[in-house]
Design an enzyme around this catalytic site. Structure first.
Site, short mmCIF file in Angstrom:
data_model
loop_
_atom_site.label_atom_id
_atom_site.label_comp_id
_atom_site.label_asym_id
_atom_site.label_seq_id
_atom_site.Cartn_x
_atom_site.Cartn_y
_atom_site.Cartn_z
N TYR A 45 0.83 -1.22 0.00
CA TYR A 45 0.00 0.00 0.00
C TYR A 45 0.86 1.26 0.00
CZ TYR A 45 -3.74 3.26 0.65
OH TYR A 45 -4.61 4.30 0.44
N SER A 128 -4.90 13.68 7.90
CA SER A 128 -5.64 13.16 6.74
C SER A 128 -7.06 12.76 7.11
CB SER A 128 -4.90 11.93 6.20
OG SER A 128 -5.76 11.15 5.40
N GLN A 150 -6.47 17.94 6.13
CA GLN A 150 -6.67 17.59 4.71
C GLN A 150 -8.03 16.96 4.52
OE1 GLN A 150 -6.37 13.95 3.65
NE2 GLN A 150 -7.35 14.65 1.75
N TYR A 152 -10.80 14.99 2.23
CA TYR A 152 -11.37 14.32 1.06
C TYR A 152 -12.84 14.71 1.08
CZ TYR A 152 -7.32 11.63 -0.23
OH TYR A 152 -6.08 11.26 -0.67
N THR A 178 -7.86 17.93 -1.06
CA THR A 178 -7.17 17.11 -2.06
C THR A 178 -8.10 16.83 -3.23
OG1 THR A 178 -5.75 16.14 -0.38
CG2 THR A 178 -5.96 14.92 -2.44
N LYS A 251 -4.89 20.85 -3.08
CA LYS A 251 -3.76 19.93 -3.26
C LYS A 251 -3.99 19.06 -4.49
CE LYS A 251 -1.24 16.28 -0.70
NZ LYS A 251 -1.67 14.94 -1.15
N HIS A 275 0.48 13.51 -6.05
CA HIS A 275 0.15 12.51 -5.03
C HIS A 275 1.24 11.43 -4.96
CE1 HIS A 275 -3.57 11.60 -2.62
NE2 HIS A 275 -2.97 10.43 -2.47
N ARG A 278 0.86 8.30 -7.15
CA ARG A 278 -0.08 7.24 -6.74
C ARG A 278 -1.41 7.30 -7.48
NH1 ARG A 278 1.27 5.10 -1.83
NH2 ARG A 278 -0.79 4.97 -0.88
N VAL A 309 10.12 14.47 -2.78
CA VAL A 309 11.13 15.09 -1.90
C VAL A 309 11.73 13.99 -1.01
CG1 VAL A 309 11.52 16.70 0.01
CG2 VAL A 309 9.98 17.32 -1.87
C1 LIG Z 1 0.48 5.69 2.34
C2 LIG Z 1 0.10 7.03 1.81
C3 LIG Z 1 -1.12 7.56 2.18
C4 LIG Z 1 -1.50 8.81 1.70
N1 LIG Z 1 -2.67 9.33 2.10
C5 LIG Z 1 -3.04 10.57 1.69
C6 LIG Z 1 -4.22 11.17 2.19
O1 LIG Z 1 -4.92 10.60 2.99
N2 LIG Z 1 -4.52 12.40 1.73
C7 LIG Z 1 -3.74 13.08 0.83
O2 LIG Z 1 -4.08 14.20 0.42
N3 LIG Z 1 -2.60 12.54 0.36
C8 LIG Z 1 -2.24 11.30 0.79
N4 LIG Z 1 -1.05 10.77 0.35
C9 LIG Z 1 -0.21 11.55 -0.57
C10 LIG Z 1 0.75 12.48 0.19
O3 LIG Z 1 0.07 13.52 0.84
C11 LIG Z 1 1.77 13.13 -0.76
O4 LIG Z 1 1.07 13.82 -1.79
C12 LIG Z 1 2.73 12.14 -1.39
O5 LIG Z 1 3.05 11.09 -0.53
C13 LIG Z 1 3.99 12.92 -1.76
O6 LIG Z 1 4.88 12.13 -2.41
P1 LIG Z 1 6.15 11.41 -1.72
O7 LIG Z 1 5.60 10.21 -1.00
O8 LIG Z 1 6.98 11.06 -2.90
O9 LIG Z 1 6.79 12.41 -0.78
C14 LIG Z 1 -0.65 9.53 0.82
C15 LIG Z 1 0.60 8.98 0.47
C16 LIG Z 1 0.99 7.76 0.97
C17 LIG Z 1 2.33 7.23 0.60
C1 LIG Z 2 -9.03 7.09 0.30
C2 LIG Z 2 -7.76 7.81 0.11
C3 LIG Z 2 -6.59 6.99 0.33
C4 LIG Z 2 -5.40 7.64 0.93
C5 LIG Z 2 -4.51 8.16 -0.12
O1 LIG Z 2 -4.59 9.31 -0.46
C6 LIG Z 2 -3.50 7.35 -0.73
O2 LIG Z 2 -3.41 6.16 -0.43
O3 LIG Z 2 -2.75 7.86 -1.58
#
Ligand SMILES: Cc1cc2nc3c(=O)[nH]c(=O)nc-3n(C[C@H](O)[C@H](O)[C@H](O)COP(=O)(O)O)c2cc1C
Ligand SMILES: CCCCC(=O)C(=O)O
Length: 377
Positions: A45, A128, A150, A152, A178, A251, A275, A278, A309
């Site tokens: 994940y 989050s 943050q 959703y 986001t 975001k 993101h 992702r 970063v």
């Molecule tokens: C496991 C995981 C969960 C995340 N959950 C959220 C979230 O709940 N809300 C959100 O806006 N971004 C979420 N993100 C994205 C991060 O806020 C961010 O945009 C991203 O991790 C930045 O990239 P980096 O991991 O290369 O630093 C998540 C990222 C990861 C790795």
């Molecule tokens: C339901 C959002 C999932 C969390 C998230 O932002 C992520 O896994 O990248």
């Protein structure tokens, strides 16, 4: 903050007491160490990205491609001050913890360990919507530390309003909305495993304790029904203004056109972000989107950045290309997996220390002095 606080602190081993060898000060190497301690589901994940991973690789490659041009004999301050104020929040350096849900996948204390670590270093923590601990728990653990929330944006507006109220009541000062995850991206590592933390009940703590959940038969199904919201449009933003009296940041902005629209819709800031690769596999690297966006919006919006970063040098590059501050994502979870609160503190202190040293050795006394001229080409 100055180098003495961080680098000498590290050399003097104060913060290294009890440190495991896996908690390396080479932040770019943390991922490999974390891979060894994460469960297969957590690893699947947290670490991988959408699709083939091409955007996540592009994020890192964009940092790799850009090079700092160190300048000499510039009379850099011996005691440097990296502190700044972003949207009313004072911070020791232009760095925040990115919003990340389901942090108990990395460590049993999850967000509580992260917010405590952020508080110890003074770095703002962004809570989050998909967290494994709720607003109230995180506020209790984080004390006076600066916290943002943050969102959703759920299809159920009563739930939305209850989130905003609770976020405000528990001391979150800035709303980060986001936009790039109105649906979950195509993530093969999870799809192949048939694993989604939310369906196993992780990451819906805020929902479960929302007053509007009283009487709902199956909260997981209810949540799963209101999370997908691809119909969101610019017309949905005024509703947030009506229910949130602080700054609002969007975001997931990746185009100059959307950045201009954000300014026209009266937003306070944006996070240039894909993101962490992702969501849309094949999307451009976030760092490549940054300079054009920063130029297009000028000082109409506060421009923040995340995605890729990993080191202090990366922070320097993002600031030079127009970001006012950066959010750091996965490295925080790697620290969390490897050492709980101490692991996250380690990551944040190393990042700030390396930023400070890189800045000074490149000829700058403060982040605000950086501009495109700090980079080659
Ligand atoms: C496991 C995981 C969960 C995340 N959950 C959220 C979230 O709940 N809300 C959100 O806006 N971004 C979420 N993100 C994205 C991060 O806020 C961010 O945009 C991203 O991790 C930045 O990239 P980096 O991991 O290369 O630093 C998540 C990222 C990861 C790795
Ligand atoms: C339901 C959002 C999932 C969390 C998230 O932002 C992520 O896994 O990248």
């Amino acid at each position: 903050m100055n180098a003495g606080d961080h680098q000498l602190g590290i050399y003097l081993a104060g913060m290294l007491e009890g440190r495991t060898p896996e908690l390396t000060t080479d932040l770019a190497a943390l991922e490999n160490a974390a891979r060894k301690v994460l469960s297969p589901e957590a690893l699947g994940y947290i670490v991988p990205s959408a699709g083939s991973g091409s955007t996540a690789r592009a994020n890192l490659e964009a940092f790799e491609r850009r090079r700092i041009v160190p300048r000499m004999l510039r009379g850099v301050e011996r005691q440097r001050d990296l502190s700044c104020e972003v949207l009313g929040t004072r911070m020791p350096a232009p760095v925040l913890v990115a919003p990340m849900g389901v942090q108990t996948l990395a460590h049993e204390e999850g967000e509580l360990a992260t917010v405590r670590a952020a508080a110890a270093v003074g770095v703002p923590y962004v809570h989050s919507t998909a967290a494994a601990h709720d607003f109230e728990q995180v506020a209790a653990a984080g004390g006076d530390a600066p916290r943002w929330y943050q969102l959703y944006y759920p299809t159920d507006r009563d739930v939305c309003v209850s989130f905003l109220r609770r976020a405000r009541a528990t001391g979150h000062s800035v709303l980060v909305v986001t936009l790039d995850t109105t649906l979950l991206g195509w993530r093969p590592a999870d799809l192949d495993r048939g694993y989604l933390p939310f369906l196993a009940g992780t990451g819906i703590a805020n929902y479960l304790s929302a007053p509007s959940f009283a009487g709902v038969d199956n909260p997981v199904t209810h949540w799963a029904g209101m999370f997908p919201n691809p119909g969101l449009s610019w017309d949905d933003l005024p509703f947030l203004r009506d229910h949130w009296d602080g700054p609002i940041v969007l975001k997931g902005i990746m185009s100059t056109e959307d950045a201009r629209l954000a300014a026209e819709h009266g937003m306070d800031g944006i996070v240039v972000s894909n993101h962490g690769g992702r969501q849309v596999d094949g999307a451009l690297a976030a760092l490549d989107a940054l300079p054009g966006i920063a130029e297009a919006v000028g000082d109409r919006l506060t421009v923040l950045f995340d995605s890729g970063v990993r080191t202090g040098a990366d922070v320097v590059k993002a600031l030079a290309l127009g970001a006012k501050a950066v959010l750091v994502g996965r490295p925080v979870l790697y620290g969390l997996a490897l050492g709980g609160q101490a692991g996250v503190e380690h990551v944040l202190r190393c990042l700030l220390g390396e930023l400070d040293i890189t800045l000074a050795l490149s000829g700058y006394s403060a982040p605000g002095e950086l501009g495109p001229g700090a980079l080659a080409g």
